[in-house]
Design a protein around this motif. Structure first.
Motif, PDB file in Angstrom:
ATOM      1  N   PRO A   1      -3.975 -32.442 -33.420  1.00 36.31           N
ATOM      2  CA  PRO A   1      -3.334 -31.598 -34.437  1.00 36.31           C
ATOM      3  C   PRO A   1      -1.841 -31.435 -34.198  1.00 36.31           C
ATOM      4  O   PRO A   1      -1.048 -31.452 -35.143  1.00 36.31           O
ATOM      5  N   PHE A   2      -1.458 -31.317 -32.924  1.00 34.95           N
ATOM      6  CA  PHE A   2      -0.041 -31.120 -32.621  1.00 34.95           C
ATOM      7  C   PHE A   2       0.781 -32.349 -32.990  1.00 34.95           C
ATOM      8  O   PHE A   2       1.770 -32.251 -33.727  1.00 34.95           O
ATOM      9  N   VAL A   3       0.355 -33.518 -32.495  1.00 36.91           N
ATOM     10  CA  VAL A   3       1.122 -34.741 -32.779  1.00 36.91           C
ATOM     11  C   VAL A   3       1.156 -35.002 -34.290  1.00 36.91           C
ATOM     12  O   VAL A   3       2.192 -35.347 -34.856  1.00 36.91           O
ATOM     13  N   MET A   4       0.020 -34.793 -34.956  1.00 35.02           N
ATOM     14  CA  MET A   4      -0.018 -35.048 -36.384  1.00 35.02           C
ATOM     15  C   MET A   4       0.915 -34.118 -37.137  1.00 35.02           C
ATOM     16  O   MET A   4       1.654 -34.542 -38.016  1.00 35.02           O
ATOM     17  N   SER A   5       0.890 -32.846 -36.754  1.00 33.03           N
ATOM     18  CA  SER A   5       1.699 -31.862 -37.444  1.00 33.03           C
ATOM     19  C   SER A   5       3.189 -32.182 -37.323  1.00 33.03           C
ATOM     20  O   SER A   5       3.922 -32.176 -38.324  1.00 33.03           O
ATOM     21  N   VAL A   6       3.643 -32.493 -36.117  1.00 30.89           N
ATOM     22  CA  VAL A   6       5.072 -32.773 -35.925  1.00 30.89           C
ATOM     23  C   VAL A   6       5.463 -34.071 -36.636  1.00 30.89           C
ATOM     24  O   VAL A   6       6.487 -34.122 -37.323  1.00 30.89           O
TER      25      VAL A   6
ATOM     26  N   LEU B   1       6.344 -35.129 -26.800  1.00 30.57           N
ATOM     27  CA  LEU B   1       5.947 -33.722 -26.723  1.00 30.57           C
ATOM     28  C   LEU B   1       4.439 -33.589 -26.562  1.00 30.57           C
ATOM     29  O   LEU B   1       3.949 -32.767 -25.781  1.00 30.57           O
ATOM     30  N   GLY B   2       3.711 -34.409 -27.313  1.00 31.55           N
ATOM     31  CA  GLY B   2       2.254 -34.396 -27.199  1.00 31.55           C
ATOM     32  C   GLY B   2       1.825 -34.769 -25.793  1.00 31.55           C
ATOM     33  O   GLY B   2       0.938 -34.138 -25.209  1.00 31.55           O
ATOM     34  N   PHE B   3       2.477 -35.773 -25.233  1.00 32.03           N
ATOM     35  CA  PHE B   3       2.170 -36.214 -23.875  1.00 32.03           C
ATOM     36  C   PHE B   3       2.363 -35.055 -22.898  1.00 32.03           C
ATOM     37  O   PHE B   3       1.518 -34.770 -22.059  1.00 32.03           O
TER      38      PHE B   3
END
Lengths: 333, 285, 254
Positions: free
Chosen positions: A198-203, A248-250
């Protein structure tokens, strides 16, 4: 009080001239309240920003007993972990963290990119799906871990493990398994992938969305298809932002503790297979805080682990944030 | 043999399919988590679980409930959110009423974004060091302080984003009335009150769900929280400990506890989003 | 060789709704081949909407609904059997503001031809020819690999023109394409368009009446979503039949 009063000023040559000056009202309570608040807020803002330095300093101070006797290189590359004998080699934990995070990113990033493209470029359902994904992203780590134990671990143990072992595993050792429990790298990587999706997709979606519509029109007007436009124009334009989102996701995944700890197996070893149990840095800290005061240097070793975590996360975060800010100074979130 | 146009359109359809599949799979798995937790949890969820404390032997399968953990988590999160609000509001005001759109403001934003990225286990370790330094034991207060640090960047950046939605003209016309910067801050706050509620709820939700930060700092107990200086139970850790036992009936309670936590969090997030929607109607554009 | 006065693009009973609003009402017009047709009218009267309906770019906006026909040499571009990318290849667009794609000068020109299957071997020639066509070659020939965003705004717009021409369209739509440019660049683009009409049908939207007088062969005057008057430029400008056209030309409305 705020009446404009003529005041006689004398300049350097000595000729007097008259100017109109609005006197600043320094007596009023409003003025003082504002000035005090300004100072107070400034100090608290500055203090909050200093928190990064304070945290790093405190961890460094606590890690110092080990850092002062062992070279950082030896700590990072050594594989022997015998706290009782005073041997602290961090490589098994660092390798575990890297493996788990890389597996998670390999699973999550393609799915997140394609989903973000679909939301930004293809569908009118953006307003419906994005909040839904954000909502699901708020589920706490421990629930993801529990789901991993209930669903992912059995799946890896009974199906994915044996299947991979009998096919690819016969040729490439990395895909073979001699771990019958299911707790290990793949289970942890999978759970972590769901958590960072969700985080990577959102950004990334925000980055795609900020590409100007005229640019899409310019490409479409040349007879390009939607996909060609997405690939050659939208993706290319957003590439720095996409990379920042992945970084950031990493760094988020790298520091994730409880969910990973619950399904990764927690065995001190450098994993040699996708199905091996592992022991990432956050799990090391979380699992051993109880006994850390009873073994000499152990607390220092755990704080060294926390410091390593902090350094990786800070480096990645600052780099990625700077890219995002440069891309879009107004809306970088 | 396909001609070029057919190939291009096939490519278009193929990738559109891949995108749909990715989104469908991801949403499906996320949905599956909720379904699994609900299915497993609803069976062992009972009234006594919600209304009784753990007491001795709960983790061996004896009678009891998780009320102490629920209340403990609420205390921890409420205290942490209040503390974070006290620390964070001046920062948000300073950002908007005092330093405006300067590069200093952007540096502060960068710092808080970076703070947001620090894993909660690191905050936990830092909180632990702090407590060692002042000679404090694992306690409700220690948990509150550590969680407040975790929540602070969330609170500040969410509020900051909300305040950015206020048009610059409002700031200008407020100044044009001769207000001081502090008075402007008050007006900005009134304009973005629903946004403040959103930020508080998001931070509160994060506080309830976080386990790694309270692991060292809040400790754990079977009793109801009774003092700031005594250890306190929390819901995520209750789930974790219940699941770690070898007894199936205790593990089943972990599922029920997870269901309680999930519902709690989803309700809080939903309220946060509804509040943000209310902001859309509230702010003058 | 085609007949110069024959209709190239013909609009039949075109209605466009924008949100709930009826933006274009029953538009009928015949756009002559190899001439410059200008669409004039006050701002907000639907000029750009009409233009973007001519290559189906308007359908990118999900609030837009279109009914009626736009016939390109007798083929309805809104026919479900028609391939929209084919339509947009044959009907190009020069946007209001120059919008270089995020790639090099060379790749900006090569982007379209590559999509449509031009082999890389001949690409150098294609790029050079089209840059020469818009009189940009001498200015950029030493930095073809540089990002297109480094060019001045006037150069960027000429680059966009070259890019549009590189896919060999028949019709070129121009949406106030000189309004964002400085006067000298604007005149350069005007000069190019005037020359291009030998090989292309040009449809341009403008709210600059002086420009319309300089360039137009055929004029559509639109007022609140309706075509009030259309015809050869000298008729519409010199002997307008409609009172509203007369008022607009005199600067009394709009």
């Amino acid at each position: 009080m705020n009446i404009v009063q003529p005041r006689i000023l004398t300049d350097r040559i000595g000729t007097a001239r008259t100017t109109f000056v609005i006197p600043r009202n320094r007596q009023g309570w409003r003025y003082w309240k504002d000035a005090i608040a300004s100072q107070g807020m400034g100090i608290s803002t500055f203090a909050a920003c200093l928190l990064i330095v304070v945290i790093a300093g405190a961890l460094l101070d606590r890690a110092w007993p080990i850092l002062s006797v062992e070279s950082p290189k030896a700590l990072v590359t050594s594989e022997t972990w015998h706290p009782i004998k005073g041997q602290f080699g961090f490589w098994p934990f660092i390798a575990s963290s890297l493996y788990v995070t890389l597996i998670a990113m390999a699973l999550a990033v393609p799915a997140a990119l394609f989903s973000a493209m679909y939301l930004a470029e293809y569908t009118r359902l953006r307003g419906l799906i994005k909040p839904l994904v954000d909502l699901l992203a708020s589920i706490p780590s421990v629930v993801y871990g529990l789901w991993g134990v209930l669903f992912v671990v059995p799946l890896v143990r009974d199906h994915i493990g044996p299947a991979s072992n009998d096919t690819l595993g016969q040729i490439i050792p990395f895909f073979a398994t001699n771990n019958p429990t299911g707790y290990g790298l793949l289970a942890a990587g999978f759970v972590l992938a769901i958590m960072v999706f969700p985080f990577v997709m959102s950004v990334t979606e925000e980055v795609f969305h900020s590409v100007p519509q005229e640019m899409r029109e310019a490409s479409l007007a040349l007879g390009a298809t939607h996909w060609e436009t997405t690939k050659a124009v939208v993706l290319r334009k957003s590439l720095p932002g996409v990379i920042a989102a992945v970084v950031l996701g990493f760094s988020r995944a790298f520091g994730e503790t409880l969910a990973v700890l619950m399904v990764v197996g927690n065995v001190v070893q450098v994993p040699g297979s996708l199905f091996d149990a592992a022991y990432p840095l956050p799990a090391l800290i979380a699992n051993n805080y109880g006994e850390m005061m009873s073994i000499p240097l152990y607390d220092s070793a755990l704080m060294t682990a926390a410091l390593m975590l902090l350094i990786v996360v800070l480096t990645f975060n600052i780099g990625a944030r700077l890219v995002l800010v440069r891309l879009n100074p107004e809306t970088a979130a | 043999m396909m001609n070029r146009r057919q190939r291009r359109h096939l490519e278009e359809r193929f990738f559109k399919g891949v995108m749909r599949l990715s989104l469908f799979l991801a949403l499906g798995v996320l949905g599956l988590i909720i379904v699994t937790v609900t299915q497993k949890g609803i069976g062992s969820l009972s009234w006594s679980m919600l209304t009784k404390s753990s007491e001795g032997g709960f983790y061996l399968g004896k009678e009891g409930g998780i009320l102490n953990a629920i209340v403990g988590s609420l205390y921890l999160a409420a205290g942490a959110t209040a503390l974070a609000l006290v620390l964070g509001l001046p920062v948000v005001f300073y950002l908007h009423a005092y330093i405006g759109k300067s590069s200093l403001a952007n540096a502060v934003r960068l710092a808080f974004d970076v703070l947001w990225g620090i894993p909660s286990i690191v905050y936990g370790a830092f909180g632990f060091i702090l407590m060692l330094m002042i000679g404090m034991r694992a306690s409700l207060l220690g948990g509150i302080i550590t969680l407040a640090l975790v929540e602070l960047p969330i609170l500040v950046r969410t509020m900051d984003e909300v305040m950015r939605m206020i048009p610059h003209e409002l700031t200008e016309s407020t100044y044009a009335l001769g207000t001081t910067r502090l008075e402007l801050a008050g007006i900005l706050l009134r304009q973005t009150l629903p946004g403040l509620v959103t930020a508080v709820l998001l931070a509160f939700g994060r506080g309830i769900g976080d386990a790694a930060a309270v692991l060292f700092t809040a400790g754990y107990t079977d009793n109801m929280p009774d003092s700031l200086m005594r250890p306190v139970a929390s819901l995520p850790l209750a789930i974790f400990f219940q699941l770690s036992t070898p007894f199936p009936e205790v593990q089943a309670r972990a599922y029920a506890s997870a269901l309680v936590l999930t519902i709690l969090i989803l309700v809080i997030s939903l309220l946060a989003r509804l509040s943000l929607r209310a902001l859309g109607r509230h702010v003058i554009r | 060789m085609t007949i110069r006065t024959a209709t190239h693009l013909s609009i039949r009973n075109l209605d466009v709704w924008y949100g709930g609003q009826h933006a274009l009402k029953d538009i009928n017009a015949d756009i002559p081949r190899h001439q410059i047709t200008t669409i004039v009218g006050p701002s907000g009267c639907g000029k750009t909407t009409l233009l973007k309906s001519l290559n189906r770019l308007s359908e990118l906006n999900t609030q837009v609904n279109v009914s009626g026909q736009v016939l390109l040499d007798g083929i309805d571009i809104y026919d479900p059997a028609v391939d929209v990318t084919e339509v947009r290849t044959r009907i190009g667009l020069l946007a209001q503001k120059p919008c270089p794609l995020p790639m090099s000068i060379y790749d900006n020109i090569a982007y379209g031809p590559r999509i449509h299957g031009q082999k890389n071997g001949k690409m150098d020639d294609v790029v050079r020819t089209h840059l020469q066509d818009v009189e940009l070659w001498d200015e950029v020939k030493h930095r073809l690999k540089a990002p297109a965003t480094g060019l001045s705004v006037g150069q960027q717009q000429r680059l966009c023109l070259a890019r549009a021409l590189a896919v060999r369209p028949e019709v070129l739509l121009c949406d106030e394409s000189t309004s964002a440019l400085d006067p000298i660049s604007a005149r350069a683009v005007e000069r190019l368009l005037d020359r291009l009409k030998e090989n292309y049908t040009v449809v341009m939207v403008t709210h600059d009446l002086a420009q319309a007088r300089r360039l137009a062969d055929y004029v559509l005057f639109i007022w609140l979503g309706e075509v009030v008057e259309q015809g050869p430029a000298r008729h519409v400008f010199n002997q307008p039949r409609e009172p509203r056209t007369r008022a607009y030309l005199a600067g009394e409305i709009g």
